[in-house]
Design a protein around this motif. Structure first.
Motif, PDB file in Angstrom:
ATOM      1  N   GLY A  49     -43.328 -35.274  42.497  1.00  0.00           N
ATOM      2  CA  GLY A  49     -44.090 -35.013  41.270  1.00  0.00           C
ATOM      3  C   GLY A  49     -43.092 -33.715  40.365  1.00  0.00           C
ATOM      4  O   GLY A  49     -42.067 -33.379  40.944  1.00  0.00           O
ATOM      5  N   LYS A  50     -43.559 -33.263  39.383  1.00  0.00           N
ATOM      6  CA  LYS A  50     -42.556 -32.192  38.646  1.00  0.00           C
ATOM      7  C   LYS A  50     -42.329 -30.958  39.470  1.00  0.00           C
ATOM      8  O   LYS A  50     -43.194 -30.472  40.129  1.00  0.00           O
ATOM      9  CB  LYS A  50     -43.302 -31.961  37.561  1.00  0.00           C
ATOM     10  CG  LYS A  50     -43.540 -33.040  36.480  1.00  0.00           C
ATOM     11  CD  LYS A  50     -44.340 -32.545  35.191  1.00  0.00           C
ATOM     12  CE  LYS A  50     -44.555 -33.641  34.033  1.00  0.00           C
ATOM     13  NZ  LYS A  50     -45.389 -33.181  33.112  1.00  0.00           N
ATOM     14  N   ILE A  51     -41.172 -30.390  39.459  1.00  0.00           N
ATOM     15  CA  ILE A  51     -40.788 -29.308  39.855  1.00  0.00           C
ATOM     16  C   ILE A  51     -41.054 -28.137  38.980  1.00  0.00           C
ATOM     17  O   ILE A  51     -40.677 -28.162  37.796  1.00  0.00           O
ATOM     18  CB  ILE A  51     -39.360 -29.248  40.152  1.00  0.00           C
ATOM     19  CG1 ILE A  51     -38.948 -30.461  40.982  1.00  0.00           C
ATOM     20  CG2 ILE A  51     -38.668 -28.055  40.627  1.00  0.00           C
ATOM     21  CD1 ILE A  51     -37.334 -30.615  41.210  1.00  0.00           C
ATOM     22  N   ASP A  52     -41.687 -27.087  39.433  1.00  0.00           N
ATOM     23  CA  ASP A  52     -41.954 -25.953  38.566  1.00  0.00           C
ATOM     24  C   ASP A  52     -40.965 -25.002  38.451  1.00  0.00           C
ATOM     25  O   ASP A  52     -40.009 -25.030  39.077  1.00  0.00           O
ATOM     26  CB  ASP A  52     -43.345 -25.134  39.282  1.00  0.00           C
ATOM     27  CG  ASP A  52     -44.636 -26.106  39.475  1.00  0.00           C
ATOM     28  OD1 ASP A  52     -44.896 -27.007  38.517  1.00  0.00           O
ATOM     29  OD2 ASP A  52     -45.598 -25.715  40.144  1.00  0.00           O
ATOM     30  N   ASN A  53     -41.297 -24.147  37.490  1.00  0.00           N
ATOM     31  CA  ASN A  53     -40.225 -23.319  37.217  1.00  0.00           C
ATOM     32  C   ASN A  53     -39.723 -22.389  38.387  1.00  0.00           C
ATOM     33  O   ASN A  53     -38.583 -21.849  38.228  1.00  0.00           O
ATOM     34  CB  ASN A  53     -40.368 -22.560  35.562  1.00  0.00           C
ATOM     35  CG  ASN A  53     -40.382 -23.578  34.440  1.00  0.00           C
ATOM     36  OD1 ASN A  53     -39.793 -24.831  34.619  1.00  0.00           O
ATOM     37  ND2 ASN A  53     -41.112 -23.465  33.618  1.00  0.00           N
ATOM     38  N   ASN A  54     -40.641 -22.071  38.930  1.00  0.00           N
ATOM     39  CA  ASN A  54     -40.472 -20.926  39.926  1.00  0.00           C
ATOM     40  C   ASN A  54     -40.259 -21.455  41.515  1.00  0.00           C
ATOM     41  O   ASN A  54     -40.306 -20.563  42.262  1.00  0.00           O
ATOM     42  CB  ASN A  54     -41.737 -19.973  40.006  1.00  0.00           C
ATOM     43  CG  ASN A  54     -42.946 -20.818  40.617  1.00  0.00           C
ATOM     44  OD1 ASN A  54     -43.074 -22.064  40.478  1.00  0.00           O
ATOM     45  ND2 ASN A  54     -43.987 -20.242  40.810  1.00  0.00           N
ATOM     46  N   GLU A  55     -39.559 -22.900  41.432  1.00  0.00           N
ATOM     47  CA  GLU A  55     -39.626 -23.415  42.807  1.00  0.00           C
ATOM     48  C   GLU A  55     -38.190 -24.146  42.771  1.00  0.00           C
ATOM     49  O   GLU A  55     -37.759 -24.689  42.065  1.00  0.00           O
ATOM     50  CB  GLU A  55     -40.993 -24.172  43.400  1.00  0.00           C
ATOM     51  CG  GLU A  55     -41.088 -25.319  42.633  1.00  0.00           C
ATOM     52  CD  GLU A  55     -42.439 -26.012  42.851  1.00  0.00           C
ATOM     53  OE1 GLU A  55     -42.916 -25.683  43.999  1.00  0.00           O
ATOM     54  OE2 GLU A  55     -42.911 -26.904  42.196  1.00  0.00           O
ATOM     55  N   SER A  56     -37.883 -24.295  43.986  1.00  0.00           N
ATOM     56  CA  SER A  56     -36.713 -25.364  44.199  1.00  0.00           C
ATOM     57  C   SER A  56     -37.168 -26.660  44.462  1.00  0.00           C
ATOM     58  O   SER A  56     -38.412 -26.962  44.643  1.00  0.00           O
ATOM     59  CB  SER A  56     -35.966 -24.873  45.559  1.00  0.00           C
ATOM     60  OG  SER A  56     -36.744 -25.188  46.817  1.00  0.00           O
TER      61      SER A  56
END
Length: 365
Positions: A49-56
């Motif tokens: 799924g999508k990678i959040d802005n605050n995670e690798s």
């Protein structure tokens, strides 16, 4: 703001960064099924799924797997396969792809689950069926299947000079490899002889079980002659990929800096392996991989990154060591194969440091 600037801005907005988990236990791979109403619906997919802005990417893949399947993989070995960019027309996706092997206990716990935690259908499929596309995947996943075809060990042939003390070095080379290559192995034919095509062809005919990687500029068209096709109709199909040396890779990269040169001189018919030794060559390999995807050519499916340890064949080459090798592997957009002083037994160490395979000569026969 100009229309061109608006177009570029919208293009950037359309890119969706996704973490993909290739989850497996031995030769069983986990797939979900996309509902018809979803983008690229009525197709199977790997979990992700999508990678959040605050995670690798790795943090995202751990979170997505837990949310979609309930499988906790934070303690498993997570190996980066590579990165892909694909334009569907209505959507652009940038995929960070990771391979995770479950323990037997994890597999036994989850193998009977027919639905994920978000209601999506789940199925475990055999690797052979997966690679032969019995389960249709979104277009961006085709390169992942090519990556998964690479085995965990790759043998490299001895150079002809290794047999120079024999009265007939070519016959000695042929006999040794015919007798000592493991069954159904992948073999990189690094003969280092300008006229090696004939003995490579003879070895392939004598060992139809092996899969072969050859130099991209070698001429194996003779394998398609009528007599040889009748003798062994599968011989030409044994060539699974072409290989670019570090020198050839850097020459290609240098050429595209100065002109609109394309990959015209590099095989358009087969997937590629490349040889890398440092960050500069990995950067060049990434450019080559991206270019081939844009041109819809067979992908770069692996990079030999070496040397990890000291070797007898290159005693003066400074070894990278596992830590530096691992750091370089993380820069690559394709799977990394460890090379240099290794043995097949070191595959687990290579996986831990970010590789998917090990290759070599002396310890691989």
């Amino acid at each position: 703001m100009s229309s061109k600037a608006n177009k570029n801005r919208e293009s950037q907005k359309a890119i969706v960064n996704v973490a993909v988990a290739v989850i497996h236990h031995k030769d069983q791979y986990l797939l979900g099924f996309r509902d018809a109403a979803q983008h690229q619906g009525n197709r199977y997919e790997f979990v992700g799924g999508k990678i959040d802005n605050n995670e690798s990417g790795e943090q995202a893949v751990i979170r997505e797997v837990a949310e979609e399947t309930g499988i906790a993989i934070q303690d498993n070995t997570i190996v980066k396969l590579g990165r892909l960019h694909h334009d569907y027309g209505d959507k652009q996706v940038s995929l960070q792809v990771y391979k995770i092997e479950l323990t037997t206990a994890q597999y036994e716990q989850h193998k009977h689950c027919q639905y994920g935690l978000e209601g999506q259908a789940l199925v475990w499929v055999n690797k052979r069926d997966l690679l032969t596309e019995q389960y249709p995947l979104p277009a961006a996943n085709k390169t992942i299947l090519e990556w998964l075809s690479v085995p965990t060990t790759i043998a490299i042939t001895y150079p002809l000079t290794h047999f120079k003390t024999h009265s007939d070095p070519r016959s000695a080379w042929l006999q040794y490899h015919q007798e000592n290559l493991a069954s159904k192995s992948w073999v990189y034919m690094r003969v280092k002889d300008a006229m090696s095509e004939d003995i490579v062809g003879r070895l392939m005919r004598q060992r139809p079980d092996i899969s072969v990687i050859v130099s991209h500029d070698a001429d194996y068209s003779f394998l398609m002659s009528k007599d040889l096709v009748v003798e062994n109709k599968h011989t030409s199909e044994q060539i699974v990929a072409h290989h670019l040396t570090h020198t050839t890779l850097m020459q290609w990269f240098d050429s595209i800096q100065d002109s609109s040169a394309s990959t015209q001189l590099i095989s358009h018919t087969h997937p590629l392996f490349v040889s890398c030794h440092d960050a500069a060559s990995i950067n060049a390999a990434n450019h080559l991989a991206s270019t081939r995807l844009q041109q819809q050519l067979p992908p770069v499916i692996g990079a030999f990154l070496s040397p990890i340890l000291m070797t007898q064949t290159h005693p003066h080459a400074e070894p990278l060591g596992w830590e530096t090798w691992s750091s370089l592997a993380q820069l690559a957009d394709m799977p990394i194969i460890g090379l240099g002083g290794l043995s097949p037994a070191m595959i687990d160490q290579a996986l831990t440091y970010g590789g998917i395979s090990v290759a070599g000569i002396r310890q691989f026969y």
